[in-house]
Motif scaffolding. Structure first.
Motif, PDB file in Angstrom:
ATOM      1  N   GLU A 188       0.830  -1.205   0.000  1.00  0.00           N
ATOM      2  CA  GLU A 188       0.000   0.000   0.000  1.00  0.00           C
ATOM      3  C   GLU A 188       0.863   1.254   0.000  1.00  0.00           C
ATOM      4  O   GLU A 188       0.516   2.257  -0.645  1.00  0.00           O
ATOM      5  CB  GLU A 188      -0.931  -0.017   1.202  1.00  0.00           C
ATOM      6  CG  GLU A 188      -2.053  -1.050   1.072  1.00  0.00           C
ATOM      7  CD  GLU A 188      -2.818  -1.278   2.366  1.00  0.00           C
ATOM      8  OE1 GLU A 188      -3.814  -2.024   2.334  1.00  0.00           O
ATOM      9  OE2 GLU A 188      -2.407  -0.714   3.403  1.00  0.00           O
ATOM     10  N   LYS A 225      -2.164  -4.249  -6.162  1.00  0.00           N
ATOM     11  CA  LYS A 225      -3.489  -3.876  -5.655  1.00  0.00           C
ATOM     12  C   LYS A 225      -4.251  -5.109  -5.180  1.00  0.00           C
ATOM     13  O   LYS A 225      -4.825  -5.129  -4.082  1.00  0.00           O
ATOM     14  CB  LYS A 225      -4.292  -3.177  -6.762  1.00  0.00           C
ATOM     15  CG  LYS A 225      -3.921  -1.741  -7.020  1.00  0.00           C
ATOM     16  CD  LYS A 225      -4.863  -1.154  -8.067  1.00  0.00           C
ATOM     17  CE  LYS A 225      -4.500   0.293  -8.381  1.00  0.00           C
ATOM     18  NZ  LYS A 225      -5.394   0.855  -9.417  1.00  0.00           N
ATOM     19  N   SER A 226      -4.271  -6.134  -6.031  1.00  0.00           N
ATOM     20  CA  SER A 226      -5.016  -7.347  -5.683  1.00  0.00           C
ATOM     21  C   SER A 226      -4.394  -8.063  -4.488  1.00  0.00           C
ATOM     22  O   SER A 226      -5.101  -8.526  -3.592  1.00  0.00           O
ATOM     23  CB  SER A 226      -5.063  -8.293  -6.893  1.00  0.00           C
ATOM     24  OG  SER A 226      -5.746  -7.700  -7.976  1.00  0.00           O
ATOM     25  N   LYS A 260      -5.104  -6.379  -1.136  1.00  0.00           N
ATOM     26  CA  LYS A 260      -6.453  -6.687  -0.650  1.00  0.00           C
ATOM     27  C   LYS A 260      -6.513  -8.101  -0.080  1.00  0.00           C
ATOM     28  O   LYS A 260      -7.100  -8.333   0.984  1.00  0.00           O
ATOM     29  CB  LYS A 260      -7.459  -6.540  -1.790  1.00  0.00           C
ATOM     30  CG  LYS A 260      -7.681  -5.110  -2.249  1.00  0.00           C
ATOM     31  CD  LYS A 260      -8.655  -5.064  -3.413  1.00  0.00           C
ATOM     32  CE  LYS A 260      -8.845  -3.635  -3.918  1.00  0.00           C
ATOM     33  NZ  LYS A 260      -9.742  -3.591  -5.093  1.00  0.00           N
ATOM     34  N   ARG A 314      -4.884  -8.224   3.346  1.00  0.00           N
ATOM     35  CA  ARG A 314      -5.727  -7.653   4.399  1.00  0.00           C
ATOM     36  C   ARG A 314      -6.831  -8.630   4.807  1.00  0.00           C
ATOM     37  O   ARG A 314      -7.193  -8.712   5.979  1.00  0.00           O
ATOM     38  CB  ARG A 314      -6.343  -6.343   3.926  1.00  0.00           C
ATOM     39  CG  ARG A 314      -5.372  -5.193   3.795  1.00  0.00           C
ATOM     40  CD  ARG A 314      -4.784  -4.803   5.130  1.00  0.00           C
ATOM     41  NE  ARG A 314      -3.907  -3.639   5.012  1.00  0.00           N
ATOM     42  CZ  ARG A 314      -2.897  -3.397   5.816  1.00  0.00           C
ATOM     43  NH1 ARG A 314      -2.601  -4.254   6.804  1.00  0.00           N
ATOM     44  NH2 ARG A 314      -2.162  -2.315   5.668  1.00  0.00           N
ATOM     45  N   ARG A 315      -7.360  -9.376   3.836  1.00  0.00           N
ATOM     46  CA  ARG A 315      -8.427 -10.331   4.150  1.00  0.00           C
ATOM     47  C   ARG A 315      -7.888 -11.651   4.704  1.00  0.00           C
ATOM     48  O   ARG A 315      -8.666 -12.509   5.104  1.00  0.00           O
ATOM     49  CB  ARG A 315      -9.230 -10.634   2.887  1.00  0.00           C
ATOM     50  CG  ARG A 315      -9.936  -9.440   2.281  1.00  0.00           C
ATOM     51  CD  ARG A 315     -10.514  -9.828   0.937  1.00  0.00           C
ATOM     52  NE  ARG A 315     -11.029  -8.671   0.223  1.00  0.00           N
ATOM     53  CZ  ARG A 315     -11.230  -8.649  -1.082  1.00  0.00           C
ATOM     54  NH1 ARG A 315     -10.965  -9.714  -1.803  1.00  0.00           N
ATOM     55  NH2 ARG A 315     -11.702  -7.562  -1.666  1.00  0.00           N
TER      56      ARG A 315
END
Length: 501
Positions: free
Chosen positions: A132, A146-147, A150, A153-154
């Motif tokens: 990030e 970007k992917s 994410k 984070r999940r």
């Protein structure tokens, strides 16, 4: 009342001195801003760093590592040297060393390298922080990051690539085309049966966007025995891949999964093996060391002509159907001028040319008369990897051998399948004849990811040129097996391999 000051008014001469000093300081500051880091380095450090850059550009990773280490002993805080050393450590899959070298280095490039090292290491939250931070730079465009940010984070609490169940599983590969080899294997994705294509030109697992709308964590099961949980997966429209190979492909198995599964690809033996352990060296195999540029671009060094000492980097992409695709420099090393090669008449765009590489060396294995092409879009791959490639090795060559990942993917064991091929030869179509040209490419837009007219993979650093399905051009290699028959099981009477000793 007058107020008397003890200060003497500035004289004309003192003003001139002050102004001269200010101008001198300004001039020196501007000069210092024009002096680059090369000028600030001692000559010996600059020479070692230049050598390390050159060797890394040609994927000579071990020598590049030695050279940049010499530079760092002279200039240990040099930012450029530390960034290069970090890239080299990442290519060697030495994540701890990459993080040590890049600790405290500012900038989006350093953040991106740390993010990749942390991601492949399995430190998800820290990887998301770094990726990030890199994406906060308005000059950076990185869809993969970007992917992955994410997903990271999940992924709180997950342990990526956790293997359970049996120690190994052997699965029969699906031969889905008579024109070209495609490495297709059956598996289960979150409990649902599917077909996947082995794609070493892809970093991560990629799922068809018709089944997943966004990147997710999935579970994969092979042979109903061995399961690997918490697998990160990106998404992409794979309908073009399915159309090209003639089978409903729902996933691409990227190189970061394959090396963790210690996989064996045995196309002519109809077998794909995955393991929870690193296998021992096969008795009759040659060792080929590989590097992973940016942590995912699988590259080896090889010579292409009579001189063994003249080597260059080749990307390995099992989703490219040609045996080998070379750029102009690669064909020059093979002893040919690319402009003098014969055009592929069936190519509608008339961009492809064909020739025969006199000798390709993989480890101690010497492969004569390897058919290859010129004109594949290698420049885009070089830009993405920031590497000076000579070309790409595809499934059209690797289908002739049994290939096993070892040492966490840092090496491959390559076994010659000639004996098995002789047994199978009687039940499969004959190999391509001398002078036979490739089959015509599919219509525009029908090719797989990375091919002209199709969407690119989500990991821009790992895209590779995927050629249209063709029969190998010109002469087949000396010990090549016949083209694979479009069957879902080995021919009757064919010998079964022991999956692992």
């Amino acid at each position: 009342m007058r107020i008397h000051s003890n200060r003497n008014p500035p004289t004309r001469s003192s003003l001139a001195v002050r102004l001269g000093g200010l101008l001198t300081a300004t001039f020196l500051a501007s000069c210092s801003s024009m002096i680059g880091p090369e000028s600030a380095r001692p000559p010996a450090a600059e020479k070692w760093l230049a050598r390390a850059r050159q060797e890394f550009q040609s994927a000579d990773v071990e020598n590049a590592r030695d050279a940049v280490s010499r530079a760092l002993t002279i200039v240990p805080t040099d930012t450029e040297a530390r960034l290069l050393a970090g890239r080299i450590a990442l290519a060697r899959l030495d994540y701890a060393e990459a993080l040590r070298l890049l600790k405290g280095v500012a900038g989006s490039e350093a953040a991106g390298l740390r993010g990749r090292a942390l991601w492949y290491k399995g430190d998800l939250d820290a990887a998301a922080d770094e990726l990030e931070a890199m994406l906060d730079d308005p000059d950076v465009v990185d869809e993969w990051a970007k992917s992955i940010a994410k997903l990271a984070r999940r992924g709180a609490g997950r342990a990526p690539f956790t293997v359970s169940g049996a120690l190994l599983a052997a699965i029969e590969m699906q031969h889905v085309s008579a024109a070209a080899p495609f490495f297709v294997v059956p598996l289960e994705i979150d409990g649902e049966s599917a077909l996947a294509m082995v794609s070493t030109g892809t970093g991560e697992v990629v799922l068809d966007s018709s089944t997943r709308k966004e990147p997710s964590w999935v579970s994969l099961r092979f042979g109903k025995k061995l399961e690997i949980n918490d697998v990160p997966a990106l998404t992409q429209d794979l309908s073009g891949v399915s159309k090209q190979i003639g089978a409903p492909v729902k996933a691409l198995l990227g190189v970061n999964l394959l090396r963790r599964l210690n996989a064996t690809i045995d196309y002519s033996g109809w077998q794909f093996v995955v393991r929870s352990f690193s296998p021992p060296a096969p008795p009759d195999a040659t060792r080929v060391d590989v590097a992973f540029i940016k942590g995912g671009g699988m590259v080896l060094r090889s010579s292409l002509g009579p001189d063994k000492s003249v080597q260059g980097p080749l990307l390995i992409d099992t989703s490219m159907t040609f045996p080998i695709a070379l750029d102009k420099e690669g064909w020059k090393k093979a002893g040919f001028e690319a402009d003098g090669l014969k055009r592929v008449e069936q190519d509608p765009e008339q961009k492809l040319k064909q020739g025969v590489v006199p000798m390709l060396r993989l480890g101690a294995l010497e492969i004569p008369k390897v058919p290859g092409v010129y004109g594949a879009p290698l420049q885009a791959v070089e830009k993405q990897l920031q590497l000076d490639l000579d070309g790409v090795i595809g499934a059209g060559l690797l289908a002739y051998f049994r290939v096993t990942f070892g040492d966490g993917g840092r090496l491959m064991w390559i076994e010659d399948d000639t004996a098995v091929n002789k047994v199978l030869r009687g039940s499969a179509p004959a190999p391509v004849n001398e002078g036979q040209a490739p089959a015509a490419p599919p219509a525009e837009g029908a090719g797989p990811a990375g091919a002209p007219g199709s969407p690119a993979l989500q990991e821009p650093a790992l895209q590779a040129p995927l050629a249209p399905p063709t029969a190998p051009p010109t002469t087949a290699p000396k010990s090549t097996p016949p083209a694979a028959a479009p069957k879902s099981a080995p021919p009757a009477g064919a010998p079964k391999r022991t999956p692992d000793q």
